[in-house]
Design an enzyme around this catalytic site. Sequence first.
Site, PDB file in Angstrom:
ATOM      1  N   ASP A   1      24.359  11.618   2.735  1.00 18.55           N
ATOM      2  CA  ASP A   1      23.105  12.252   3.124  1.00 18.55           C
ATOM      3  C   ASP A   1      23.004  12.095   4.623  1.00 18.55           C
ATOM      4  OD1 ASP A   1      20.874  13.739   1.988  1.00 18.55           O
ATOM      5  OD2 ASP A   1      19.656  12.261   3.037  1.00 18.55           O
TER       6      ASP A   1
ATOM      7  N   GLY B   1      25.638  23.509  10.810  1.00 18.70           N
ATOM      8  CA  GLY B   1      24.294  22.949  10.982  1.00 18.70           C
ATOM      9  C   GLY B   1      23.828  22.969  12.433  1.00 18.70           C
TER      10      GLY B   1
HETATM   11  P1  IMP Z   1      21.842  17.016   3.332  1.00 16.00           P
HETATM   12  O1  IMP Z   1      22.484  15.699   3.672  1.00 16.00           O
HETATM   13  O2  IMP Z   1      22.675  17.827   2.373  1.00 16.00           O
HETATM   14  O3  IMP Z   1      20.434  16.854   2.944  1.00 16.00           O
HETATM   15  O4  IMP Z   1      21.853  17.905   4.631  1.00 16.00           O
HETATM   16  C1  IMP Z   1      21.856  17.365   5.882  1.00 16.00           C
HETATM   17  C2  IMP Z   1      21.716  18.436   6.931  1.00 16.00           C
HETATM   18  O5  IMP Z   1      21.798  17.764   8.190  1.00 16.00           O
HETATM   19  C3  IMP Z   1      22.804  19.473   6.965  1.00 16.00           C
HETATM   20  O6  IMP Z   1      22.521  20.613   6.208  1.00 16.00           O
HETATM   21  C4  IMP Z   1      22.856  19.818   8.455  1.00 16.00           C
HETATM   22  O7  IMP Z   1      21.852  20.696   8.760  1.00 16.00           O
HETATM   23  C5  IMP Z   1      22.500  18.517   9.119  1.00 16.00           C
HETATM   24  N1  IMP Z   1      23.744  17.829   9.490  1.00 16.00           N
HETATM   25  C6  IMP Z   1      24.296  16.762   8.877  1.00 16.00           C
HETATM   26  N2  IMP Z   1      25.473  16.445   9.445  1.00 16.00           N
HETATM   27  C7  IMP Z   1      25.656  17.359  10.433  1.00 16.00           C
HETATM   28  C8  IMP Z   1      26.722  17.557  11.359  1.00 16.00           C
HETATM   29  O8  IMP Z   1      27.758  16.892  11.403  1.00 16.00           O
HETATM   30  N3  IMP Z   1      26.539  18.587  12.210  1.00 16.00           N
HETATM   31  C9  IMP Z   1      25.452  19.382  12.204  1.00 16.00           C
HETATM   32  N4  IMP Z   1      24.455  19.252  11.342  1.00 16.00           N
HETATM   33  C10 IMP Z   1      24.550  18.233  10.461  1.00 16.00           C
END
Ligand code: IMP
Length: 298
Positions: A76, A163
């Site tokens: 996460d 992201g």
């Molecule tokens: P989740 O962990 O699936 O809830 O999503 C985390 C969100 O954080 C992702 O969809 C990205 O938008 C952002 N994120 C996490 N890691 C990265 C990264 O390495 N680069 C850019 N955005 C990130």
Amino acid sequence: MTNRLASGDKLVVASHNPGKAWEIHQLIAPYGLEAISAATLGLPEPEETERTFAGNARLKAVAAAKASGLPALADDSGLQVEILNGAPGIYSARWAGPSKDFSIAMQKVADEISMRGGWDAAGPRANFISVLCLAWPDGSNETYEGKVFGNLVWPPRGGNGFGYDPMFQAEGATETFGEMEPDEKYAISHRTRAFAAFKAACLAGIQTGPAKPSRAMEIEALNAAAANLSTQAELSRFIANLAADVAADATAAKEGTCVAPALQRVREWLGDTDCSEEMRWRLLAKALLAATGRLKNA
Ligand code: IMP
């Protein structure tokens, strides 16, 4: 005592985000672990109902381990902006809305910062954070955290990564994560740092093999990029990578000679065109016209 993994073990990568799943596959590959993605197993994507990164990572890993009967690794992660009191934080994915469009999410972050007058010369302080959780089918689990600190830039720069990468510049770097080559990002990323802690606890002693990506991993990388891209620069970069892949594909040499120049034409057209107001399907249609040399007013 932490359970350990051994070379040859199957490990479920409990992420439905193709960009993250691919990065985790990359980290695991040299250890001879057989990574299977949650999507391949048809596992449902649990709702992230916890209030912390560790809580959500645990929720995803435990659900996947119990459903598959295999150890599962979940991540996460998110972006934390100091002047926004840590937002978007655990809601980083949700700021992109149902279409998962990160050009919208980045604009939202930029607007929130503007409202607080936070765009100083250095750029607002921010960090990415990743919490990895390894869970076992009996529900036992461990979490490992990594962070990378830096500043935000506006407008976003670069077409690599996913992201919020194009608006994040790590401390000491002159390029954003979106401008860096993947290896440069991995060298310092939050996920790599969390992985280092995971490795020390669970993979110590496993012989690492060659890091050369397999054909399946290369195809997975292209598909992950296609599923994640949100900006025009990311689309352009994607097409360049696709063209290079087609050109280098010895088994499809014939196809490569005709497809690669077509992809190159699309990329050149994108480079010269402001598509920011263009509807996505129209953009795709125009890209195909460009590929076949049929686009008017290019
Ligand atoms: P989740 O962990 O699936 O809830 O999503 C985390 C969100 O954080 C992702 O969809 C990205 O938008 C952002 N994120 C996490 N890691 C990265 C990264 O390495 N680069 C850019 N955005 C990130």
